[in-house]
Design a protein around this motif. Structure first.
Motif, PDB file in Angstrom:
ATOM      1  N   GLU A 188      -4.137   4.195   0.414  1.00  0.00           N
ATOM      2  CA  GLU A 188      -3.856   4.462   1.822  1.00  0.00           C
ATOM      3  C   GLU A 188      -4.960   3.893   2.699  1.00  0.00           C
ATOM      4  O   GLU A 188      -4.756   3.670   3.878  1.00  0.00           O
ATOM      5  CB  GLU A 188      -3.766   5.966   2.084  1.00  0.00           C
ATOM      6  N   LEU A 205      -7.318   1.168   4.093  1.00  0.00           N
ATOM      7  CA  LEU A 205      -7.232  -0.282   4.258  1.00  0.00           C
ATOM      8  C   LEU A 205      -8.394  -1.018   3.599  1.00  0.00           C
ATOM      9  O   LEU A 205      -8.196  -2.059   2.980  1.00  0.00           O
ATOM     10  CB  LEU A 205      -7.140  -0.621   5.749  1.00  0.00           C
ATOM     11  N   VAL A 228      -7.738  -1.306  -0.078  1.00  0.00           N
ATOM     12  CA  VAL A 228      -6.634  -2.214  -0.363  1.00  0.00           C
ATOM     13  C   VAL A 228      -7.075  -3.672  -0.230  1.00  0.00           C
ATOM     14  O   VAL A 228      -6.747  -4.510  -1.073  1.00  0.00           O
ATOM     15  CB  VAL A 228      -5.439  -1.911   0.567  1.00  0.00           C
ATOM     16  N   THR A 243       0.834  -1.201   0.000  1.00  0.00           N
ATOM     17  CA  THR A 243       0.000   0.000   0.000  1.00  0.00           C
ATOM     18  C   THR A 243       0.868   1.249   0.000  1.00  0.00           C
ATOM     19  O   THR A 243       2.045   1.202   0.344  1.00  0.00           O
ATOM     20  CB  THR A 243      -0.902   0.053   1.249  1.00  0.00           C
ATOM     21  N   TYR A 300       0.807  -3.075   4.778  1.00  0.00           N
ATOM     22  CA  TYR A 300       0.220  -1.779   5.126  1.00  0.00           C
ATOM     23  C   TYR A 300       1.263  -0.997   5.917  1.00  0.00           C
ATOM     24  O   TYR A 300       1.848  -1.530   6.877  1.00  0.00           O
ATOM     25  CB  TYR A 300      -1.039  -2.011   5.960  1.00  0.00           C
ATOM     26  N   LYS A 303       0.599   5.507   4.711  1.00  0.00           N
ATOM     27  CA  LYS A 303      -0.369   6.453   5.281  1.00  0.00           C
ATOM     28  C   LYS A 303       0.379   7.393   6.225  1.00  0.00           C
ATOM     29  O   LYS A 303       1.175   6.945   7.045  1.00  0.00           O
ATOM     30  CB  LYS A 303      -1.466   5.707   6.036  1.00  0.00           C
ATOM     31  N   VAL A 329      -1.197  -8.320   2.203  1.00  0.00           N
ATOM     32  CA  VAL A 329      -1.106  -6.875   2.008  1.00  0.00           C
ATOM     33  C   VAL A 329      -0.075  -6.349   2.997  1.00  0.00           C
ATOM     34  O   VAL A 329      -0.079  -6.728   4.170  1.00  0.00           O
ATOM     35  CB  VAL A 329      -2.472  -6.186   2.267  1.00  0.00           C
TER      36      VAL A 329
END
Length: 169
Positions: A116, A118, A121, A61, A135, A64, A133
């Motif tokens: 960004e 979740l 994603v 991702t 993150y 963030k 994933v």
């Protein structure tokens, strides 16, 4: 038109401003995070996870930013992806960006800032049949941010690995 008909303009005399202060303020130097040094130990730990099979597909991702300021998250994400691609381990296959962009268009997710979130994603990962994933979140003071990386198992949403580190400048 005679001379007496012409307009007379008086230009005021300019006075020099006397001050000891500079006319401009110097901007503070911007600290640059050394993303490669910050992420390297984290990537090394990540590719050493025994519970994840080699060759598993990973969706990375966009980082963030939960700090109190602006942070170069696109640069950080790019460096993280490069470190994963260049790791000697064959732990992860990264999701192809063309495939990801096409899925974003189909699902109506913005490729600029939608990665960004979740929920977006996880939806993308399920659509693309991706197992994991990655993150990433930066938090705290923007001058000295903490970075947290989390690997989520897409089927369950469970965080199966997490690591937090202070950024290196």
């Amino acid at each position: 038109m005679t001379e007496s008909d012409q307009l007379s303009i008086t230009i005021p005399k300019l006075h020099r401003l006397e001050t000891s202060e500079p006319l401009y303020k110097t901007l503070p130097k911007i600290k640059t995070v050394d993303w490669k040094s910050s992420f390297s130990p984290m990537v090394h730990a990540m590719v050493s996870i025994n519970e994840i099979q080699n060759g598993s597909v990973l969706l990375v991702t966009t980082m963030k930013n939960n700090t109190n300021g602006n942070l170069q998250t696109n640069e950080a994400t790019s460096i993280l992806i490069q470190l994963l691609k260049n790791s000697v381990s064959n732990k992860f296959q990264l999701c192809d960006s063309d495939r990801l962009n096409m899925a974003c268009q189909i699902l109506g997710i913005s490729a600029d800032n939608g990665l960004e979130l979740l929920n977006n994603v996880v939806s993308l990962a399920r659509y693309l049949d991706i197992q994991y994933v990655l993150y990433s979140i930066a938090s705290g003071n923007v001058q000295y941010p903490y970075v947290n990386l989390q690997i989520l198992l897409v089927n369950t949403g469970e965080i199966i690995w997490s690591m937090t580190s202070k950024s290196i400048f």
